[in-house]
Design a protein around this motif. Structure first.
Motif, mmCIF file in Angstrom:
data_model
loop_
_atom_site.group_PDB
_atom_site.id
_atom_site.type_symbol
_atom_site.label_atom_id
_atom_site.label_comp_id
_atom_site.label_asym_id
_atom_site.label_seq_id
_atom_site.Cartn_x
_atom_site.Cartn_y
_atom_site.Cartn_z
ATOM 1 N N LYS A 66 64.939 19.448 -38.930
ATOM 2 C CA LYS A 66 64.093 19.895 -38.004
ATOM 3 C C LYS A 66 62.796 19.220 -38.144
ATOM 4 N N ILE A 67 62.493 17.892 -37.258
ATOM 5 C CA ILE A 67 61.371 17.259 -37.461
ATOM 6 C C ILE A 67 60.688 17.329 -36.020
ATOM 7 N N ALA A 68 59.469 17.498 -36.131
ATOM 8 C CA ALA A 68 58.844 17.615 -34.680
ATOM 9 C C ALA A 68 58.087 16.280 -34.448
ATOM 10 N N VAL A 69 58.387 15.909 -33.198
ATOM 11 C CA VAL A 69 58.149 14.350 -32.787
ATOM 12 C C VAL A 69 57.244 14.342 -31.800
ATOM 13 N N PHE A 70 56.020 13.475 -31.926
ATOM 14 C CA PHE A 70 55.028 13.363 -30.875
ATOM 15 C C PHE A 70 55.089 11.589 -30.498
ATOM 16 N N SER A 71 54.758 11.569 -29.144
ATOM 17 C CA SER A 71 54.339 10.143 -28.741
ATOM 18 C C SER A 71 52.766 9.958 -29.209
ATOM 19 N N SER A 72 52.245 8.595 -29.429
ATOM 20 C CA SER A 72 50.833 8.530 -29.562
ATOM 21 C C SER A 72 50.031 9.199 -28.278
ATOM 22 N N ASN A 73 49.000 9.886 -28.830
ATOM 23 C CA ASN A 73 48.000 10.433 -27.583
ATOM 24 C C ASN A 73 46.769 10.137 -28.041
ATOM 25 N N TYR A 74 46.246 8.876 -27.810
ATOM 26 C CA TYR A 74 44.952 8.352 -28.244
ATOM 27 C C TYR A 74 43.898 8.983 -27.573
ATOM 28 N N GLU A 75 44.098 9.613 -26.375
ATOM 29 C CA GLU A 75 42.911 10.282 -25.700
ATOM 30 C C GLU A 75 42.632 11.599 -26.419
ATOM 31 N N LEU A 76 43.638 12.085 -26.803
ATOM 32 C CA LEU A 76 43.487 13.464 -27.943
ATOM 33 C C LEU A 76 42.667 13.076 -29.134
ATOM 34 N N TYR A 77 43.528 12.071 -29.820
ATOM 35 C CA TYR A 77 42.758 11.679 -31.154
ATOM 36 C C TYR A 77 41.394 11.170 -31.066
ATOM 37 N N GLY A 78 41.238 10.404 -30.093
ATOM 38 C CA GLY A 78 39.702 9.853 -29.992
ATOM 39 C C GLY A 78 38.945 11.121 -29.974
ATOM 40 N N GLU A 79 39.157 12.234 -29.012
ATOM 41 C CA GLU A 79 38.215 13.350 -28.724
ATOM 42 C C GLU A 79 37.960 14.153 -29.713
ATOM 43 N N MET A 80 39.297 14.444 -30.558
ATOM 44 C CA MET A 80 38.970 15.168 -31.827
ATOM 45 C C MET A 80 38.407 14.682 -32.864
ATOM 46 N N THR A 81 38.551 13.497 -33.096
ATOM 47 C CA THR A 81 37.851 12.749 -34.373
ATOM 48 C C THR A 81 36.497 12.556 -33.853
ATOM 49 N N GLY A 82 36.089 12.279 -32.584
ATOM 50 C CA GLY A 82 34.704 12.458 -32.216
ATOM 51 C C GLY A 82 34.030 13.543 -32.405
ATOM 52 N N ARG A 83 34.758 14.749 -32.357
ATOM 53 C CA ARG A 83 34.054 15.978 -32.767
ATOM 54 C C ARG A 83 33.603 16.043 -34.424
ATOM 55 N N VAL A 84 34.601 15.443 -35.112
ATOM 56 C CA VAL A 84 34.257 15.410 -36.710
ATOM 57 C C VAL A 84 33.029 14.377 -36.769
ATOM 58 N N VAL A 85 33.103 13.227 -36.135
ATOM 59 C CA VAL A 85 32.071 12.241 -36.185
ATOM 60 C C VAL A 85 30.821 13.036 -35.713
ATOM 61 N N SER A 86 30.714 13.904 -34.792
ATOM 62 C CA SER A 86 29.373 14.579 -34.538
ATOM 63 C C SER A 86 28.944 15.553 -35.565
ATOM 64 N N SER A 99 36.606 3.526 -38.503
ATOM 65 C CA SER A 99 37.986 3.369 -37.883
ATOM 66 C C SER A 99 38.079 4.722 -37.230
ATOM 67 N N ILE A 100 39.193 5.083 -36.628
ATOM 68 C CA ILE A 100 39.294 6.368 -35.639
ATOM 69 C C ILE A 100 39.199 7.570 -36.503
ATOM 70 N N ASP A 101 39.850 7.298 -37.819
ATOM 71 C CA ASP A 101 39.657 8.472 -38.871
ATOM 72 C C ASP A 101 38.876 8.219 -40.079
ATOM 73 N N GLU A 102 37.952 7.344 -40.161
ATOM 74 C CA GLU A 102 37.063 7.262 -41.301
ATOM 75 C C GLU A 102 35.753 6.842 -40.734
ATOM 76 N N CYS A 103 34.716 7.508 -41.549
ATOM 77 C CA CYS A 103 33.278 7.289 -41.290
ATOM 78 C C CYS A 103 32.565 6.922 -42.726
ATOM 79 N N PHE A 104 31.902 5.756 -43.068
ATOM 80 C CA PHE A 104 30.861 5.683 -43.856
ATOM 81 C C PHE A 104 29.656 6.387 -43.885
ATOM 82 N N MET A 105 29.130 6.760 -44.951
ATOM 83 C CA MET A 105 27.938 7.509 -44.962
ATOM 84 C C MET A 105 26.995 7.185 -45.898
ATOM 85 N N TYR A 106 25.759 6.827 -45.584
ATOM 86 C CA TYR A 106 24.797 6.712 -46.441
ATOM 87 C C TYR A 106 23.996 7.852 -47.146
#
Length: 431
Positions: A66-86, A99-106
């Motif tokens: 049993k493997i759950a399979v998803f197509s890429s949904n960049y609209e969802l990924y961009g919005e969710m990672t945007g919440r993390v960045v906020s 990048s979409i999943d990484e943020c550098f911080m000073y």
């Protein structure tokens, strides 16, 4: 000190936020056109699912699993990672998104004695407010921070935050890190370093600077060596903004007519323009490439790339799409079955000030296009990507009954999840 926040299994974590039933279940996310696996949950990795495996081989290699399979949904990924960045924006003195999943911080404004606790608290807040796991790496250089984030992700004892703040920790981290996993060391240089006996990051760091210069004659490799030895050497401006932006896709099937090809190229050009605006830059060159399917030896083969130089640097969707369309007309050849196309914008610089040409459109027209893009970007953020597009980004075709249907994007995504945070039609309903 620098920090890097790295979302764990980003695409999979985004899908699981709205599917708690998938906790503990192997999950994979596919590339565009559902071609191959680009993201895996820890459970899928433990099963032996390799990154890049074609989707059709999953059932063959893992029967009755049993493997759950998803197509890429960049609209969802961009919005969710945007919440993390906020959240990161509120918690850190300064940051930039890498990048979409990484943020550098000073983190110069935070007391060194409190940094470890600060990182652990950041993980807890992201997990509580967004529902996604994140790993924090803290170190005096960006390259060391990247290694620290890998340690935080791999070993639970770090409590999702690893800090390298002395030479002993630095050497132990470098000893653990294979040379091919060092940020800035590509496949070509990794192979050369391994041949020279540098199996780990520590092996490389122990060489002297003169040896590195003579062996590689590459400023980026020298900077990586400096960073591994605790010297801050990576220019921030080179990380923050891209020097070129490329958007390309393989098609779902093959395309022979220029009208359909134009639709795809227009979509790619529009996305490049949007990315330019996000980082407050403009481009002076627009390039387009097309190629046929190299795996189909029974078909005629063709590849071409050309570019157009813009009189006035721009990030306008209309201007960049028009330039890309003009280039496509020059390189298109009838009689071929095209499998892939792409748009590359180059000659990128800041969007202010812009040197205008005496014979180009006037300043008033440029301002109108800027305001138009702002409105379209705002609508698409509020109501979902491609809610508003220009005409060349769409094409029509007849269905079986002769009725015309409009298609804004021809990418195959049979397993795409919904977008409950960006589209009213997908909002979660409680019954």
């Amino acid at each position: 000190m620098y920090g890097i926040a790295d979302l764990d299994n980003c695409y999979v974590s985004c899908e699981r936020v709205f599917r708690p039933d998938l906790k503990g279940v192997p999950v994979v996310v596919l590339s565009n056109n559902d071609g191959c696996v680009v993201a895996r949950s820890n459970e899928a990795k433990a099963m032996g699912v390799k990154e890049g495996i074609p989707y059709f081989q999953l059932a063959q290699q893992f029967p009755n699993q049993k493997i759950a399979v998803f197509s890429s949904n960049y609209e969802l990924y961009g919005e969710m990672t945007g919440r993390v960045v906020s959240i990161i924006r509120k918690e850190s003195p300064a940051y930039f998104r890498y990048s979409i999943d990484e943020c550098f911080m000073y983190l110069d404004g935070i007391n060194l004695d409190k940094l470890q606790q600060w990182g652990e608290n950041l993980h807890k807040r992201v997990k509580r407010e967004v529902g996604m796991p994140i790993s924090i790496g803290l170190a005096p250089t960006k390259t060391l921070a990247k290694i620290a984030s890998k340690l935080a992700k791999k070993f639970e004892a770090y409590r999702h935050c690893c800090m390298i703040d002395n030479d002993y920790k630095r050497e132990r981290a470098l000893e653990w890190c294979p040379i091919e996993d060092v940020w800035g060391i590509g496949r070509k240089y990794a192979a050369k370093l391994q041949a020279l006996g540098c199996k780990t990051a520590l092996d490389f760091a122990k060489h002297n600077k003169g040896w590195v210069r003579m062996t590689f004659n590459n400023i980026n490799i020298v900077r990586t060596w400096q960073e591994l030895n605790g010297e801050d050497a990576m220019p921030n401006e080179e990380l923050a903004k891209k020097k070129s932006i490329c958007t390309s896709r393989s098609f779902n099937g093959m395309i022979s007519d220029i009208d359909t090809l134009q639709t795809h190229v227009s979509n790619y050009a529009a996305r490049c323009a949007e990315k330019l605006r996000r980082q407050n830059t403009v481009a002076t060159i627009v390039g387009v490439f097309v190629n046929t399917n190299t795996f189909r030896e029974d078909l005629a083969q063709y590849w071409n790339f050309q570019e157009a130089r813009l009189v006035t640097p721009t990030n306008s969707t209309i201007a960049i799409v028009k330039a890309a369309g003009d280039v496509l007309k020059r390189i298109y050849r009838p009689g071929y079955q095209y499998k892939k196309a792409g748009v590359i914008v180059m000659g990128i610089g800041p969007d202010s000030p812009i040197q205008q040409d005496l014979f180009d459109v006037n300043a008033e027209q440029i301002e109108k296009m800027r305001r138009l893009d702002e409105v379209v970007d705002r609508i698409n953020r509020m109501h979902g990507t491609e809610t508003v597009v220009i005409g060349s980004q769409q094409y029509t075709k007849k269905d079986g009954k002769g009725k015309a249907e409009v298609f804004a994007n021809a990418i195959k995504h049979d397993f795409k999840s919904k977008n409950p945070t960006t589209r009213w039609s997908d909002i979660i309903k409680l019954t």
